[in-house]
Scaffold this motif. Structure first.
Motif, PDB file in Angstrom:
ATOM      1  N   ARG A 101     -10.688   3.433   4.471  1.00 38.35           N
ATOM      2  CA  ARG A 101     -11.312   4.231   3.027  1.00 38.35           C
ATOM      3  C   ARG A 101     -11.816   2.774   2.028  1.00 38.35           C
ATOM      4  NH1 ARG A 101      -7.158   7.599   2.762  1.00 38.35           N
ATOM      5  NH2 ARG A 101      -6.041   6.191   1.605  1.00 38.35           N
ATOM      6  N   HIS A 102     -11.501   1.926   2.332  1.00 36.97           N
ATOM      7  CA  HIS A 102     -11.729   0.799   1.041  1.00 36.97           C
ATOM      8  C   HIS A 102     -12.519  -0.259   1.663  1.00 36.97           C
ATOM      9  CE1 HIS A 102      -9.102   2.762  -1.777  1.00 36.97           C
ATOM     10  NE2 HIS A 102      -9.321   2.641  -2.406  1.00 36.97           N
ATOM     11  N   ASP A 104      -5.573   3.792   7.471  1.00 39.71           N
ATOM     12  CA  ASP A 104      -6.316   4.890   6.977  1.00 39.71           C
ATOM     13  C   ASP A 104      -6.464   4.220   5.094  1.00 39.71           C
ATOM     14  OD1 ASP A 104      -6.190   6.450   8.129  1.00 39.71           O
ATOM     15  OD2 ASP A 104      -4.678   8.043   7.966  1.00 39.71           O
ATOM     16  N   PHE A 105      -5.651   3.621   4.342  1.00 37.99           N
ATOM     17  CA  PHE A 105      -5.996   3.171   2.932  1.00 37.99           C
ATOM     18  C   PHE A 105      -7.048   2.085   3.269  1.00 37.99           C
ATOM     19  CE2 PHE A 105      -5.729   0.108   0.023  1.00 37.99           C
ATOM     20  CZ  PHE A 105      -5.706   1.091  -1.278  1.00 37.99           C
ATOM     21  N   ARG A 129      -6.643  -4.043  -2.587  1.00 35.87           N
ATOM     22  CA  ARG A 129      -7.633  -2.718  -2.922  1.00 35.87           C
ATOM     23  C   ARG A 129      -8.947  -3.364  -3.634  1.00 35.87           C
ATOM     24  NH1 ARG A 129      -6.239   0.801  -4.811  1.00 35.87           N
ATOM     25  NH2 ARG A 129      -6.621   0.970  -7.430  1.00 35.87           N
ATOM     26  N   ALA A 133      -1.039   5.235   7.650  1.00 33.81           N
ATOM     27  CA  ALA A 133      -1.412   5.144   6.440  1.00 33.81           C
ATOM     28  C   ALA A 133      -1.249   4.464   5.223  1.00 33.81           C
ATOM     29  CB  ALA A 133       0.034   5.810   5.298  1.00 33.81           C
ATOM     30  N   GLN A 134      -1.506   2.765   6.033  1.00 36.26           N
ATOM     31  CA  GLN A 134      -1.913   1.671   5.560  1.00 36.26           C
ATOM     32  C   GLN A 134      -3.783   1.848   6.087  1.00 36.26           C
ATOM     33  OE1 GLN A 134       0.802  -1.065   6.740  1.00 36.26           O
ATOM     34  NE2 GLN A 134       2.647  -0.273   5.377  1.00 36.26           N
ATOM     35  N   ILE A 146       0.687  -0.938   0.333  1.00 36.80           N
ATOM     36  CA  ILE A 146      -0.389  -0.270  -0.127  1.00 36.80           C
ATOM     37  C   ILE A 146       0.822   0.998   0.049  1.00 36.80           C
ATOM     38  CG2 ILE A 146      -1.550   1.603   1.703  1.00 36.80           C
ATOM     39  CD1 ILE A 146      -2.924  -1.216   2.371  1.00 36.80           C
ATOM     40  N   ASP A 147       1.844   0.849   0.972  1.00 37.19           N
ATOM     41  CA  ASP A 147       3.337   2.320   1.017  1.00 37.19           C
ATOM     42  C   ASP A 147       4.083   2.727  -0.646  1.00 37.19           C
ATOM     43  OD1 ASP A 147       1.879   2.985   3.132  1.00 37.19           O
ATOM     44  OD2 ASP A 147       3.701   1.676   4.039  1.00 37.19           O
ATOM     45  N   ARG A 185       0.907   1.295  -4.405  1.00 39.52           N
ATOM     46  CA  ARG A 185      -0.918   1.786  -4.541  1.00 39.52           C
ATOM     47  C   ARG A 185      -2.191   1.362  -3.933  1.00 39.52           C
ATOM     48  NH1 ARG A 185       1.546   6.633  -3.344  1.00 39.52           N
ATOM     49  NH2 ARG A 185       1.785   7.854  -5.465  1.00 39.52           N
ATOM     50  N   GLY A 186      -1.622  -0.110  -3.505  1.00 37.31           N
ATOM     51  CA  GLY A 186      -2.483  -0.866  -2.904  1.00 37.31           C
ATOM     52  C   GLY A 186      -3.730  -1.965  -3.783  1.00 37.31           C
TER      53      GLY A 186
END
Length: 737
Positions: free
Chosen positions: A691-692, A687-688, A662, A684-685, A651-652, A657-658
């Motif tokens: 969001r998904h 949060d990603f 996703r 960051a991971q 993801i990072d 971009r994951g």
């Protein structure tokens, strides 16, 4: 016999040329004079003069009829001794003799005065004396003679029937039979023995000595490949002498492989009379069946290559000073072929690999299939590293040639481990296997599709692996492998979703990575006891959380293929849950994609269904790293999929971009499955994933793995904190700093 039947009564008698009319008639005195001489021979005399109606019997005649010496017979009383059929026979004989002018001779029964029946021979002639007719003759008791003759005839008949039966038995015996006398001369042989080999009839001659017969058979190459004309004369003579010595022994039993590829078992028996009975039984069918059973026992049914037992025996029995290579192969991505193209294509791939390996070796080398997609070669005659490198280059080029699996063009990839053996090499078969296996493992670690030769560096790894395996066995037996619990956080409400059990082991105070000792346990057959130990310790710690009134959510435990294939696995889970008073719906069993691709998937599926019926949840671990098709998500009762840590770290990665994470989340949501991301280490991971729509996270960002007691204290502390700070509840789509 009637009175008119007697000559001289009722008709004229024609004189017989042999008895010309004589003026003198035989008198009773003349017969009486001859009587002693006749009696010596057991013959009685008699005379009948029809004109006077007088019948005279000698003393022997009276004895034959069983009457007293003073008995005076008459015609009628004499006839009474003869049964009706005998009377008719005598009358017919008299009539025929009278008509032909010759003596008569007839054998008939009589009923003696004492009630016994006797057989008598009555002989006589018609004598003439002018116009008078005289009958005279003899009578002889032939009862004993007839009985003796009857017994002799019966004996002859019995002997003939016995000989016929014996010939039939000998001809019908399903074995080759020959009999030699005490001088070892052939006296009997059946057709099966004559026909056991082409040309055998001309050699099995009655009266011939056994030594001469065997010598001629050797000259005719009947006993090839055991002995024949290609062998030196002295060896042939020694073989014949050994044959004769064995043949004469009382417990002789031997198997011959004949020149027409028939097998016979020979045995002999020595009779009391000194005859030697030899039997040859055709055991060709048995030998062929034995060869087929041996082939089945020693060869792989799919590829026709040797199996592991043959390979290990050949490796252990290598000749002193023999140099060569021992090579192990793994077909890369074989499970992907099975899953994407079907097991039929997978079997075809294995057969093609086996065919290529067979064609790459020479006579005396060994190609084997060990199990699944594992193969091995023993190649001799390679003594230098340069020769080994050249051979491996040719072999790898052959194995990598494209082939067709049905309508699909496929380029095989194999990981190969090589170890060399040679003069003065004292390594055992197991040591050579361990070395080649270490090289194979290194080839896989380097990225597959290559070969690695065992060297000094790998030797250190083998020593460490062997030492570590011994210590791991002791650690499992001593319950020194521990279960750590790592919390999982729900991204829906921020609460504790559960804990995952992770194995931890410190060897002499040094932590051994789980990736190393778990894989080692699988290689040495300790995966099942290791998994059972970790599950039991994790359930014990989880049970203490429940007993403390806390809310630990669910306990996730990873299991191996070996555990799922154990017949008592489901019952073991049931017993351990009951022993720790943990409800089944609190347990989640995690399996990897590789487990679902095992060839024993039928048994594994049954175990998973049984667990699901108990209320246990099922999760697919490390999703996306294996080669299972998406159909497995619907074919098996899976409740949850877990994103592997490698996809979480991506993801990072600006180049990723994951994307995979996703995609997995989207797939899980479409199928109605929970999705847990492992290895979450950065905000960051997290949060990603929020969001998904990921269900939960697990990783150092939230909490590290802890031993059960530490996990209990950690859960207590979480309960004393405020919910917002404890779980970091999502507010407005963002996590508080």
């Amino acid at each position: 016999m009637t009175e008119s039947s007697w000559p001289g009564r009722g008709r004229e008698v024609v004189p017989h040329p042999a008895f010309p009319p004589a003026p003198a008639v035989v008198s009773q005195r003349a017969l009486g004079a001859a009587e002693p001489f006749l009696a010596v021979a057991g013959i009685g005399a008699w005379m009948y003069e029809p004109a006077q109606g007088e019948l005279w019997w000698s003393r022997e005649t009276r004895r034959i009829h069983g009457v007293a010496d003073d008995y005076r017979p008459t015609r009628d009383t004499a006839l009474a001794f003869y049964p009706q059929q005998a009377r008719e026979a005598v009358a017919a004989a008299l009539a025929a003799a009278s008509a032909a002018g010759r003596p008569f001779d007839v054998e008939v029964p009589i009923d003696r005065a004492d009630g016994r029946t006797a057989q008598v021979r009555v002989r006589g002639r018609v004598g003439e004396g002018g116009v008078s007719v005289q009958l005279l003759g003899t009578v002889e008791d032939i009862t004993d003679r007839r009985e003796t003759a009857a017994r002799a005839a019966a004996e002859l008949e019995l002997r003939a029937r016995t000989e016929t039966l014996l010939r039939d038995v000998i001809a019908g015996i399903p074995a080759a039979l020959s009999v030699y006398d005490a001088d070892e001369r052939l006296i009997l042989v059946n057709d099966m023995y004559r026909d056991i080999l082409p040309g055998n009839r001309s050699l099995m001659i009655r009266g011939e000595r056994l030594a001469d017969i065997i010598a001629r058979k050797v000259e005719a190459n009947h006993y090839q490949p055991e002995i024949g004309t290609d062998d030196p004369p002295e060896r042939r003579q020694a073989w014949i002498e050994d044959y004769l010595a064995r043949h004469r022994s009382p417990d002789y039993c031997r198997v011959f492989h004949l020149s027409n590829d028939r097998w016979v078992q020979a045995s002999t028996a020595l009779s009391a009379s000194g005859n030697i009975v030899s039997i040859r039984t055709d055991i060709s069918a048995l030998k062929r069946a034995e060869a087929e059973l041996r082939r089945i026992a020693e060869h792989d049914s799919l590829t026709g290559l040797a199996n592991r037992a043959v390979l290990m025996r050949r490796l252990a029995d290598r000749r002193p000073g023999e140099a060569g290579l021992f090579i192990l192969f793994d077909v890369d991505f074989f499970k992907a072929v099975n899953d994407s193209l079907g097991h039929g294509a997978g079997d075809m791939l294995l057969r093609m690999v086996g065919r290529r390996l067979r064609r790459a070796i020479r006579t005396g080398d060994t190609a084997a299939r060990l199990a699944g997609d594992e193969f091995a070669l023993i190649v001799t005659g390679i003594a230098t590293p340069a020769a080994a490198a050249a051979f491996m280059a040719r072999l790898m080029a052959r194995l990598r040639r494209p082939l067709r699996l049905g309508s699909t063009r496929y380029v095989p990839s194999l990981s190969v481990g090589v170890t060399q053996f040679g003069v003065g090499d004292g390594r055992s078969a197991d040591e050579l296997c361990a070395n080649a296996d270490a090289a194979l493992y290194e080839a896989k670690r380097q990225g597959r599709g290559r070969h690695v030769c065992f060297d000094a560096g790998l030797a250190g790894q083998v020593v460490r692996c062997s030492r570590l395996a011994d210590r791991l066995r002791l650690a499992i037996a001593g319950r020194q492998v521990l279960a750590a619990l790592q919390p999982q956080q729900s991204l829906v409400d921020g609460g504790i979703l559960g804990f995952e059990a992770l194995a931890r082991w410190h060897d002499d105070g040094e932590a051994v990575p789980p990736s190393e000792f778990v894989a080692l346990a699988e290689r040495i057959g300790m995966a099942q006891p290791l998994g059972t130990l970790v599950m039991d310790q994790a359930l014990a710690g989880f049970a203490r959380m429940l007993a403390a009134g806390l809310a630990p959510g669910r306990l996730a435990v990873n299991v191996t293929t070996a555990q799922l294939l154990a017949e008592d696995f489901v019952e073991t889970v049931r017993r351990r849950l009951a022993a720790h008073a943990v409800p089944p719906d609190r347990l989640e069993i995690e399996v990897t994609e590789g487990v679902l691709l095992d060839r024993s998937i039928g048994r594994i599926g049954q175990a998973l269904e049984a667990l699901r019926s108990m209320g246990v949840r099922l999760a697919m671990d490390d999703f996306g790293t294996g080669y299972a098709s998406l159909s497995h998500l619907t074919s098996f009762p899976v409740d949850c999929i877990k994103i592997d840590a490698c996809f979480t770290r991506a993801i990072d990665n600006p180049g990723d971009r994951g994307l995979i994470a996703r995609t997995i989340i989207s797939l899980g949501r479409e199928l109605g499955l929970d999705v847990i991301a492992e290895g979450v280490e950065t905000p960051a991971q997290r949060d990603f994933l929020v969001r998904h729509g990921c269900t939960a996270i697990q990783g150092w960002l939230f909490a590290r793995p802890m031993l059960p007691d530490a996990a209990l204290d950690w859960l207590h502390r979480q309960g004393r904190e405020r919910p917002a700070r404890r779980f970091g509840i999502l507010r407005g789509g963002r996590w508080p700093g």
